[in-house]
Design an enzyme around this catalytic site. Structure first.
Site, PDB file in Angstrom:
ATOM      1  N   ASN A 139      -0.716  18.090 -21.269  1.00  0.00           N
ATOM      2  CA  ASN A 139      -1.027  17.064 -22.267  1.00  0.00           C
ATOM      3  C   ASN A 139      -1.176  17.639 -23.664  1.00  0.00           C
ATOM      4  O   ASN A 139      -1.746  16.984 -24.549  1.00  0.00           O
ATOM      5  CB  ASN A 139      -2.316  16.336 -21.878  1.00  0.00           C
TER       6      ASN A 139
ATOM      7  N   ARG B 248      -3.497  21.272 -14.813  1.00  0.00           N
ATOM      8  CA  ARG B 248      -2.455  20.287 -15.163  1.00  0.00           C
ATOM      9  C   ARG B 248      -2.694  19.670 -16.550  1.00  0.00           C
ATOM     10  O   ARG B 248      -1.749  19.235 -17.207  1.00  0.00           O
ATOM     11  CB  ARG B 248      -2.363  19.189 -14.099  1.00  0.00           C
TER      12      ARG B 248
ATOM     13  N   GLU C 210      -4.687  16.780 -11.575  1.00  0.00           N
ATOM     14  CA  GLU C 210      -5.257  17.127 -12.878  1.00  0.00           C
ATOM     15  C   GLU C 210      -6.773  17.302 -12.843  1.00  0.00           C
ATOM     16  O   GLU C 210      -7.507  16.699 -13.615  1.00  0.00           O
ATOM     17  CB  GLU C 210      -4.860  16.076 -13.925  1.00  0.00           C
TER      18      GLU C 210
ATOM     19  N   GLU D 122       9.067  17.158 -25.525  1.00  0.00           N
ATOM     20  CA  GLU D 122       8.443  17.586 -24.261  1.00  0.00           C
ATOM     21  C   GLU D 122       9.028  18.922 -23.793  1.00  0.00           C
ATOM     22  O   GLU D 122       8.348  19.696 -23.126  1.00  0.00           O
ATOM     23  CB  GLU D 122       8.599  16.509 -23.179  1.00  0.00           C
TER      24      GLU D 122
ATOM     25  N   HIS E 212      -0.862  15.412 -26.672  1.00  0.00           N
ATOM     26  CA  HIS E 212      -0.909  14.021 -26.210  1.00  0.00           C
ATOM     27  C   HIS E 212      -2.173  13.282 -26.661  1.00  0.00           C
ATOM     28  O   HIS E 212      -2.157  12.057 -26.740  1.00  0.00           O
ATOM     29  CB  HIS E 212      -0.786  13.957 -24.684  1.00  0.00           C
TER      30      HIS E 212
ATOM     31  N   HIS F  97       7.292   7.782 -27.667  1.00  0.00           N
ATOM     32  CA  HIS F  97       6.313   8.684 -27.047  1.00  0.00           C
ATOM     33  C   HIS F  97       6.567  10.135 -27.473  1.00  0.00           C
ATOM     34  O   HIS F  97       5.649  10.844 -27.891  1.00  0.00           O
ATOM     35  CB  HIS F  97       6.378   8.545 -25.525  1.00  0.00           C
TER      36      HIS F  97
ATOM     37  N   LYS G 223       2.835  11.171 -11.731  1.00  0.00           N
ATOM     38  CA  LYS G 223       1.954  10.306 -12.524  1.00  0.00           C
ATOM     39  C   LYS G 223       2.676   8.989 -12.750  1.00  0.00           C
ATOM     40  O   LYS G 223       3.820   8.981 -13.211  1.00  0.00           O
ATOM     41  CB  LYS G 223       1.637  10.936 -13.885  1.00  0.00           C
TER      42      LYS G 223
ATOM     43  N   ARG H 286       0.816  -1.235   0.000  1.00  0.00           N
ATOM     44  CA  ARG H 286       0.000   0.000   0.000  1.00  0.00           C
ATOM     45  C   ARG H 286       0.843   1.276   0.000  1.00  0.00           C
ATOM     46  O   ARG H 286       0.370   2.347   0.380  1.00  0.00           O
ATOM     47  CB  ARG H 286      -0.980   0.021   1.173  1.00  0.00           C
TER      48      ARG H 286
ATOM     49  N   LYS I 122       6.974  22.739 -15.040  1.00  0.00           N
ATOM     50  CA  LYS I 122       6.159  21.602 -14.600  1.00  0.00           C
ATOM     51  C   LYS I 122       5.846  21.723 -13.103  1.00  0.00           C
ATOM     52  O   LYS I 122       4.730  21.456 -12.664  1.00  0.00           O
ATOM     53  CB  LYS I 122       6.845  20.271 -14.919  1.00  0.00           C
TER      54      LYS I 122
ATOM     55  N   HIS J 195      -1.198  10.017 -28.187  1.00  0.00           N
ATOM     56  CA  HIS J 195      -1.515   8.698 -27.617  1.00  0.00           C
ATOM     57  C   HIS J 195      -2.218   7.828 -28.647  1.00  0.00           C
ATOM     58  O   HIS J 195      -2.020   6.601 -28.688  1.00  0.00           O
ATOM     59  CB  HIS J 195      -2.380   8.855 -26.365  1.00  0.00           C
TER      60      HIS J 195
HETATM   61  P1  NAD Z   1      12.072   4.955 -22.346  1.00  0.00           P
HETATM   62  O1  NAD Z   1      11.914   4.855 -20.913  1.00  0.00           O
HETATM   63  O2  NAD Z   1      11.576   3.835 -23.202  1.00  0.00           O
HETATM   64  O3  NAD Z   1      13.607   5.227 -22.687  1.00  0.00           O
HETATM   65  C1  NAD Z   1      13.999   5.372 -24.013  1.00  0.00           C
HETATM   66  C2  NAD Z   1      15.134   4.408 -24.394  1.00  0.00           C
HETATM   67  O4  NAD Z   1      16.362   4.936 -23.935  1.00  0.00           O
HETATM   68  C3  NAD Z   1      15.020   3.029 -23.801  1.00  0.00           C
HETATM   69  O5  NAD Z   1      15.476   2.084 -24.742  1.00  0.00           O
HETATM   70  C4  NAD Z   1      15.968   3.100 -22.611  1.00  0.00           C
HETATM   71  O6  NAD Z   1      16.441   1.847 -22.216  1.00  0.00           O
HETATM   72  C5  NAD Z   1      17.059   3.952 -23.166  1.00  0.00           C
HETATM   73  N1  NAD Z   1      17.854   4.702 -22.210  1.00  0.00           N
HETATM   74  C6  NAD Z   1      17.426   5.317 -21.080  1.00  0.00           C
HETATM   75  N2  NAD Z   1      18.402   6.058 -20.570  1.00  0.00           N
HETATM   76  C7  NAD Z   1      19.481   5.904 -21.348  1.00  0.00           C
HETATM   77  C8  NAD Z   1      20.790   6.443 -21.336  1.00  0.00           C
HETATM   78  N3  NAD Z   1      21.174   7.349 -20.445  1.00  0.00           N
HETATM   79  N4  NAD Z   1      21.652   6.050 -22.303  1.00  0.00           N
HETATM   80  C9  NAD Z   1      21.261   5.169 -23.270  1.00  0.00           C
HETATM   81  N5  NAD Z   1      20.020   4.651 -23.353  1.00  0.00           N
HETATM   82  C10 NAD Z   1      19.140   5.033 -22.402  1.00  0.00           C
HETATM   83  O7  NAD Z   1      11.347   6.271 -22.931  1.00  0.00           O
HETATM   84  P2  NAD Z   1      11.220   7.764 -22.385  1.00  0.00           P
HETATM   85  O8  NAD Z   1      11.125   8.608 -23.587  1.00  0.00           O
HETATM   86  O9  NAD Z   1      12.222   8.068 -21.357  1.00  0.00           O
HETATM   87  O10 NAD Z   1       9.810   7.750 -21.636  1.00  0.00           O
HETATM   88  C11 NAD Z   1       8.609   7.529 -22.338  1.00  0.00           C
HETATM   89  C12 NAD Z   1       7.576   7.050 -21.343  1.00  0.00           C
HETATM   90  O11 NAD Z   1       7.338   8.081 -20.395  1.00  0.00           O
HETATM   91  C13 NAD Z   1       6.248   6.738 -21.986  1.00  0.00           C
HETATM   92  O12 NAD Z   1       5.772   5.517 -21.491  1.00  0.00           O
HETATM   93  C14 NAD Z   1       5.345   7.859 -21.522  1.00  0.00           C
HETATM   94  O13 NAD Z   1       4.005   7.490 -21.419  1.00  0.00           O
HETATM   95  C15 NAD Z   1       5.937   8.202 -20.202  1.00  0.00           C
HETATM   96  N6  NAD Z   1       5.665   9.579 -19.767  1.00  0.00           N
HETATM   97  C16 NAD Z   1       5.173   9.742 -18.516  1.00  0.00           C
HETATM   98  C17 NAD Z   1       4.948  11.023 -18.032  1.00  0.00           C
HETATM   99  C18 NAD Z   1       4.502  11.205 -16.615  1.00  0.00           C
HETATM  100  O14 NAD Z   1       4.130  12.332 -16.255  1.00  0.00           O
HETATM  101  N7  NAD Z   1       4.562  10.194 -15.795  1.00  0.00           N
HETATM  102  C19 NAD Z   1       5.218  12.129 -18.848  1.00  0.00           C
HETATM  103  C20 NAD Z   1       5.719  11.920 -20.116  1.00  0.00           C
HETATM  104  C21 NAD Z   1       5.943  10.629 -20.572  1.00  0.00           C
HETATM  105  N1  GLY Z   2       3.019  14.623 -18.628  1.00  0.00           N
HETATM  106  C1  GLY Z   2       1.777  15.161 -18.222  1.00  0.00           C
HETATM  107  C2  GLY Z   2       1.661  15.366 -16.760  1.00  0.00           C
HETATM  108  O1  GLY Z   2       2.551  15.078 -16.012  1.00  0.00           O
HETATM  109  O2  GLY Z   2       0.646  15.805 -16.305  1.00  0.00           O
END
Ligand code: NAD
Ligand code: GLY
Length: 373
Positions: free
Chosen positions: A253, A249, A245, A193, A256, A273, A151, A129, A235, A260
């Site tokens: 998006n 907030r 949100e 982003e 997005h 992404h 998030k 939890r 942010k 998405h």
């Molecule tokens: P990812 O986590 O898939 O990383 C991208 C690639 O880079 C992967 O292959 C990873 O292994 C590699 N990698 C990571 N760090 C590295 C480094 N320093 N050197 C070499 N390779 C490296 O993708 P991302 O773009 O980081 O994240 C996308 C995800 O984030 C999506 O799932 C999206 O929905 C999510 N997201 C969430 C929020 C939120 O607010 N929580 C906001 C935006 C995006």
């Molecule tokens: N990436 C959108 C949010 O964090 O709200």
């Protein structure tokens, strides 16, 4: 309560959320510095969650940095990729936590990009939890967006990030050095982003990104440091007003809703992404123009910048039979939809975003134009 001012040599941006406030440390060498971990709660064990790409690059450094703080440091390494942001991967984290006897004080460290960060956060929110966790983002996208704001989620085949929770980390550690090993395509995805923050909140920042896009693409240390810092400040300002949100907030998006649909429609991982968000921002800007909110010059300016960041701006065809309907049906399951009505983040005037619904015919026009380029 505001977040604790950490005595570290790094830049600090604070997220003010009462007793859930925390700091984001930004700089070269954050990962290795003992200062970065000062003040984290005492625990006998820590679990690093990472993936098979990041582990060989940075796991040993994180273990080295934290091992004096915990009697045991465990590691679980997940398969890499958006297509693994699933229940199955989440269960690998729970399997590791339970089989290693991790307790309610065990601190989770998310070492990786947004996929690892989102899944670790969700695991932390639900294991016993709720256990504490720290974000150690290693992609540009994760440093400027996903590691900040709490998030957490996994994907469902019917929709992106559909299963998750709001759960804040204790701290975010953005080491700018780790961006050196990031593939160029991932750097561009992160820039999407970064660019996002301009049209929704800060046109002076957009001016700066336009002037600095070449140094950013060349990974100039000062340019990246400013981009990460300013993105986190914006942010933090938005999340500080609306953590869950219920209002403002949603502007984060921008791009997005279309994005998405592209990610889910193409199959998770086919478009990154950030690529889908970049193209989605062009589509959302076109919709803003179609609604009479911004002019063509604004749309062209944003499109050009997204192209210069190495991102696609022509939307993919998701269905050769009925492409528009496929986009619309995917967008109807977006979390912002209400009673099946799609809500879009549009630019009301440059530097200001709002939520609007739009007639299907107008959205259809935007989809058709965007898929033609
Ligand atoms: P990812 O986590 O898939 O990383 C991208 C690639 O880079 C992967 O292959 C990873 O292994 C590699 N990698 C990571 N760090 C590295 C480094 N320093 N050197 C070499 N390779 C490296 O993708 P991302 O773009 O980081 O994240 C996308 C995800 O984030 C999506 O799932 C999206 O929905 C999510 N997201 C969430 C929020 C939120 O607010 N929580 C906001 C935006 C995006
Ligand atoms: N990436 C959108 C949010 O964090 O709200």
């Amino acid at each position: 309560m505001t977040s604790q001012q950490l005595h570290s040599p790094f830049q600090q941006v604070d997220i003010d959320l009462g007793d859930r406030s925390y700091g984001i440390l930004i700089g070269a060498g954050v990962l290795d510095s003992a200062h970065s971990y000062d003040g984290l709660p005492p625990a006998s064990s820590a679990m690093i969650v990472t993936n098979q790409t990041v582990a060989p690059l940075y796991q040993a450094r994180l273990v080295q940095a934290i091992q004096a703080r915990y009697r045991t440091v465990h590691v679980v390494s997940l398969p890499d990729g958006e297509s693994y942001k699933t229940w199955e991967s989440l269960n690998l984290i729970f399997d590791a936590l339970l089989s290693k006897g991790c307790d309610r004080k065990t601190v989770l460290f998310a070492l990786g990009g947004g996929v690892v960060g989102d899944m670790t956060g969700f695991a932390a929110a639900s294991y016993m939890r709720g256990v504490p966790f720290v974000q150690v983002p290693t992609t540009l996208l994760a440093q400027v967006d996903s590691s900040v704001g709490g998030k957490t989620a996994i994907n469902h085949s019917l929709g992106k990030n559909m299963i998750g929770a709001f759960y804040q980390p204790l701290r975010v550690l953005c080491d700018l050095d780790v961006l050196r090993t990031l593939p160029a395509r991932e750097l561009s995805a992160g820039l999407a982003e970064v660019i996002k923050y301009g049209p929704i909140a800060d046109m002076a920042f957009l001016d700066w990104i336009e002037a600095s896009i070449e140094p950013l693409m060349a990974r100039d240390a000062d340019a990246l440091a400013f981009a990460v810092r300013r993105s986190c400040e914006i942010k933090a300002w938005v999340v500080g007003q609306d953590e869950r949100e219920s209002g403002v907030r949603a502007i984060l998006n921008f791009g997005h809703t279309f994005g998405h649909a592209i990610e889910a429609g193409m199959g998770y991982g086919a478009w990154l992404h950030g690529e889908a968000v970049g193209c989605g921002m062009v589509m959302a800007a076109r919709l803003s123009q179609a609604l009479g909110l911004v002019d063509a010059a604004f749309v062209d300016r944003l499109t050009r910048l997204i192209q210069r960041a190495g991102l696609p701006t022509v939307a993919p065809v998701l269905d050769t039979q009925d492409n528009v309907e496929r986009y619309l049906s995917l967008m109807r399951v977006d979390k912002k939809s209400e009673a099946g009505a799609i809500k879009f983040v549009v630019i009301d005037s440059p530097g200001r975003a709002v939520m609007r619904s739009a007639p299907d015919a107008l959205v259809a026009q935007v989809i058709e134009t965007s898929c033609r380029g």
